[in-house]
Motif scaffolding. Structure first.
Motif, PDB file in Angstrom:
ATOM      1  N   PHE A  42       0.965  -1.195  -0.360  1.00 25.00           N
ATOM      2  CA  PHE A  42       0.049  -0.083  -0.314  1.00 25.00           C
ATOM      3  C   PHE A  42       1.251   1.350   0.090  1.00 25.00           C
ATOM      4  CE2 PHE A  42      -3.449  -2.579   1.743  1.00 25.00           C
ATOM      5  CZ  PHE A  42      -4.457  -2.206   0.597  1.00 25.00           C
ATOM      6  N   ALA A 106      -5.476   0.703  -4.251  1.00 26.50           N
ATOM      7  CA  ALA A 106      -6.237   1.477  -3.745  1.00 26.50           C
ATOM      8  C   ALA A 106      -6.368   0.228  -2.577  1.00 26.50           C
ATOM      9  CB  ALA A 106      -7.440   1.296  -4.668  1.00 26.50           C
ATOM     10  N   ARG A 122     -15.904   1.661  -4.498  1.00 25.00           N
ATOM     11  CA  ARG A 122     -15.875   3.307  -4.491  1.00 25.00           C
ATOM     12  C   ARG A 122     -14.214   3.472  -4.436  1.00 25.00           C
ATOM     13  NH1 ARG A 122     -21.701   4.986  -2.704  1.00 25.00           N
ATOM     14  NH2 ARG A 122     -20.801   5.368  -0.623  1.00 25.00           N
ATOM     15  N   LYS A 124     -11.296   6.738  -4.662  1.00 25.37           N
ATOM     16  CA  LYS A 124     -10.760   8.286  -5.061  1.00 25.37           C
ATOM     17  C   LYS A 124      -9.730   8.491  -5.847  1.00 25.37           C
ATOM     18  CE  LYS A 124     -10.771   8.497  -0.269  1.00 25.37           C
ATOM     19  NZ  LYS A 124     -10.080   8.657   1.446  1.00 25.37           N
TER      20      LYS A 124
ATOM     21  N   MET B  27     -12.154   7.070   6.373  1.00 26.28           N
ATOM     22  CA  MET B  27     -11.794   7.142   5.512  1.00 26.28           C
ATOM     23  C   MET B  27     -10.398   8.529   5.243  1.00 26.28           C
ATOM     24  SD  MET B  27     -12.097   3.756   4.960  1.00 26.28           S
ATOM     25  CE  MET B  27     -10.679   3.282   3.256  1.00 26.28           C
ATOM     26  N   GLU B  28      -9.932   9.254   5.633  1.00 23.84           N
ATOM     27  CA  GLU B  28      -8.915   9.605   6.092  1.00 23.84           C
ATOM     28  C   GLU B  28      -8.265   9.450   5.379  1.00 23.84           C
ATOM     29  OE1 GLU B  28      -8.810  12.401   6.287  1.00 23.84           O
ATOM     30  OE2 GLU B  28     -11.061  13.808   6.745  1.00 23.84           O
ATOM     31  N   THR B  29      -7.380   9.917   4.092  1.00 26.19           N
ATOM     32  CA  THR B  29      -5.685   9.767   3.977  1.00 26.19           C
ATOM     33  C   THR B  29      -4.502  10.221   4.455  1.00 26.19           C
ATOM     34  OG1 THR B  29      -5.755  11.646   2.483  1.00 26.19           O
ATOM     35  CG2 THR B  29      -6.683  10.033   1.905  1.00 26.19           C
ATOM     36  N   MET B  31      -3.076  12.849   4.522  1.00 26.32           N
ATOM     37  CA  MET B  31      -2.615  13.774   3.547  1.00 26.32           C
ATOM     38  C   MET B  31      -3.077  14.990   3.027  1.00 26.32           C
ATOM     39  SD  MET B  31      -1.770  11.839   0.287  1.00 26.32           S
ATOM     40  CE  MET B  31      -1.280  10.140   0.346  1.00 26.32           C
ATOM     41  N   ARG B  32      -5.120  15.074   3.372  1.00 29.58           N
ATOM     42  CA  ARG B  32      -5.805  16.216   3.898  1.00 29.58           C
ATOM     43  C   ARG B  32      -5.477  17.232   4.842  1.00 29.58           C
ATOM     44  NH1 ARG B  32     -11.498  17.249   3.608  1.00 29.58           N
ATOM     45  NH2 ARG B  32     -11.223  15.567   6.050  1.00 29.58           N
ATOM     46  N   LYS B  35      -8.405  23.125   6.968  1.00 30.08           N
ATOM     47  CA  LYS B  35      -8.295  24.661   6.415  1.00 30.08           C
ATOM     48  C   LYS B  35      -8.404  25.190   7.174  1.00 30.08           C
ATOM     49  CE  LYS B  35     -10.735  23.855   2.233  1.00 30.08           C
ATOM     50  NZ  LYS B  35     -12.233  23.725   1.335  1.00 30.08           N
ATOM     51  N   PHE B  45      -8.273   5.358   8.609  1.00 30.09           N
ATOM     52  CA  PHE B  45      -9.307   4.736   7.446  1.00 30.09           C
ATOM     53  C   PHE B  45      -9.391   2.912   7.539  1.00 30.09           C
ATOM     54  CE2 PHE B  45      -5.042   2.279   5.687  1.00 30.09           C
ATOM     55  CZ  PHE B  45      -4.206   3.533   6.426  1.00 30.09           C
ATOM     56  N   TRP B  63      -7.915  -2.980   2.281  1.00 31.10           N
ATOM     57  CA  TRP B  63      -7.524  -1.690   1.572  1.00 31.10           C
ATOM     58  C   TRP B  63      -6.687  -0.741   1.965  1.00 31.10           C
ATOM     59  CZ3 TRP B  63     -13.984  -0.232   2.678  1.00 31.10           C
ATOM     60  CH2 TRP B  63     -14.535  -0.932   1.607  1.00 31.10           C
ATOM     61  N   GLY B  64      -6.789   0.655   1.221  1.00 34.35           N
ATOM     62  CA  GLY B  64      -5.831   1.702   1.687  1.00 34.35           C
ATOM     63  C   GLY B  64      -6.415   2.823   1.771  1.00 34.35           C
ATOM     64  N   THR B  65      -5.669   3.614   1.619  1.00 28.68           N
ATOM     65  CA  THR B  65      -6.588   5.029   2.016  1.00 28.68           C
ATOM     66  C   THR B  65      -7.416   5.834   0.685  1.00 28.68           C
ATOM     67  OG1 THR B  65      -4.382   6.383   1.273  1.00 28.68           O
ATOM     68  CG2 THR B  65      -4.692   5.987   3.536  1.00 28.68           C
ATOM     69  N   ALA B  66      -7.182   5.107  -1.021  1.00 27.57           N
ATOM     70  CA  ALA B  66      -7.560   5.451  -1.619  1.00 27.57           C
ATOM     71  C   ALA B  66      -9.394   4.880  -1.573  1.00 27.57           C
ATOM     72  CB  ALA B  66      -7.369   5.120  -2.580  1.00 27.57           C
ATOM     73  N   VAL B  67      -9.015   4.148  -0.866  1.00 27.62           N
ATOM     74  CA  VAL B  67     -11.363   3.832  -0.770  1.00 27.62           C
ATOM     75  C   VAL B  67     -12.296   4.984  -0.007  1.00 27.62           C
ATOM     76  CG1 VAL B  67     -12.468   2.600   0.254  1.00 27.62           C
ATOM     77  CG2 VAL B  67     -10.407   1.389  -0.490  1.00 27.62           C
ATOM     78  N   SER B  68     -12.904   5.471  -0.923  1.00 28.58           N
ATOM     79  CA  SER B  68     -14.018   6.917  -0.716  1.00 28.58           C
ATOM     80  C   SER B  68     -14.067   6.668   0.196  1.00 28.58           C
ATOM     81  CB  SER B  68     -14.816   7.373  -1.159  1.00 28.58           C
ATOM     82  OG  SER B  68     -14.360   6.949  -2.928  1.00 28.58           O
ATOM     83  N   LYS B  69     -14.548   7.687   1.180  1.00 25.03           N
ATOM     84  CA  LYS B  69     -15.419   8.150   2.243  1.00 25.03           C
ATOM     85  C   LYS B  69     -17.139   7.326   2.267  1.00 25.03           C
ATOM     86  CE  LYS B  69     -17.698  12.042   4.871  1.00 25.03           C
ATOM     87  NZ  LYS B  69     -17.497  13.697   4.588  1.00 25.03           N
TER      88      LYS B  69
END
Lengths: 157, 105
Positions: A42, A106, A122, A124, B27-29, B31-32, B35, B45, B63-69
């Motif tokens: 990952f 992913a 789904r 990102k 599902m926070e990566t 990297m965000r 604000k 995540f 799962w990695g961080t690329a999976v959506s919220k």
């Protein structure tokens, strides 16, 4: 490495527990950890690296028996619906890669004998990119890809 | 975090069972950035999901961080019948966990 990982996965699926497989002395503890969550895969920054770590090889054959269902244009990169369906026999795993993301891997899905070669999720996407599905079937790797145009990236704030 | 329970739907389509589920998770990566404060939001995540039919594991998801919220799971499997139990368990990188159970319609 790959072989023992697969053996372990099968063993754990068959007996239904990590503890049982480890307790039976089949595997060294490090192997058990490696199989639980592939952190190195990952963290890899290229598809090739991720695949090598995950499956032990980056050699994939393009296959028509895999279909990747994703939108041509994704308005919101934060939520891109991807479906993968394959008719390849005895599918062991399906991995989803987004090459242009910081970490391409992913998700990896490990399928048991009863599960059909179908998943939906789904993801990102940072920017316009291919989505690659890598399917392991009978110990070989097959892939298919679909290009998705992203108009608004999904990894920013 | 106000927590909502995951939703699972499972039903038979001919001889195969179809399962769909939604998990409520940020599902926070990692990297965000926030604000207002400009600080990075720590990664949060789901790493691993185990989907079971009765006691048998049907599908394991890494799962990695690329999976959506609020991630969505969908899979199909054979060998089930109406009334059987399907359970989905997830574990995230902060050690949180949840198990959801549904009967196949």
């Amino acid at each position: 490495m790959n072989q023992s990982r697969r053996t372990f996965l099968k063993a754990s699926l068959a007996v239904g527990g990590v503890a049982v497989a480890a307790g039976a002395g089949l595997l060294a503890p490090s192997r058990v950890l490696a199989a639980s969550w592939p952190d190195k895969a990952f963290a890899a920054t290229s598809v090739k690296d991720a695949l090598s770590i995950l499956e032990g090889s980056a050699d994939t054959t393009e296959s028509k028996d895999i279909s990747v269902d994703a939108p041509d244009i994704a308005e919101n990169g934060a939520v891109v619906s991807i479906g993968v369906e394959t008719s390849l026999p005895s599918t062991e795993s399906i991995s989803i890669m987004v090459p242009k993301n910081a970490n391409p891997l992913a998700a990896q899905y490990l399928l048991s004998k009863d599960a059909e070669g179908y998943i939906n999720l789904r993801v990102k996407m940072r920017e316009t990119s291919d989505v690659i599905a890598v399917v392991q079937s009978n110990g070989k790797l097959y892939s298919a890809k679909k290009s998705v145009k992203v108009t608004l990236g999904g990894c920013g704030g | 975090m106000a927590k909502k329970e995951m939703k699972i739907r499972a039903w038979m389509d001919g001889d195969r069972a179809m399962v769909k589920a939604i998990i409520f998770h940020p599902m926070e990566t990692g990297m965000r950035k926030d604000k207002q404060s400009g600080k990075k939001i720590p990664a949060h995540f789901i790493k691993e999901i185990t989907c079971k039919h009765g006691d048998k594991t049907v599908l394991t998801c890494m799962w990695g961080t690329a999976v959506s919220k609020n991630p969505f799971i969908s899979f199909r499997f054979k060998g089930a019948k109406s009334g059987d139990k399907v359970s989905i368990n997830w574990v995230d990188n902060q050690g949180n966990t949840e198990t959801g159970v549904a009967n196949i319609r």
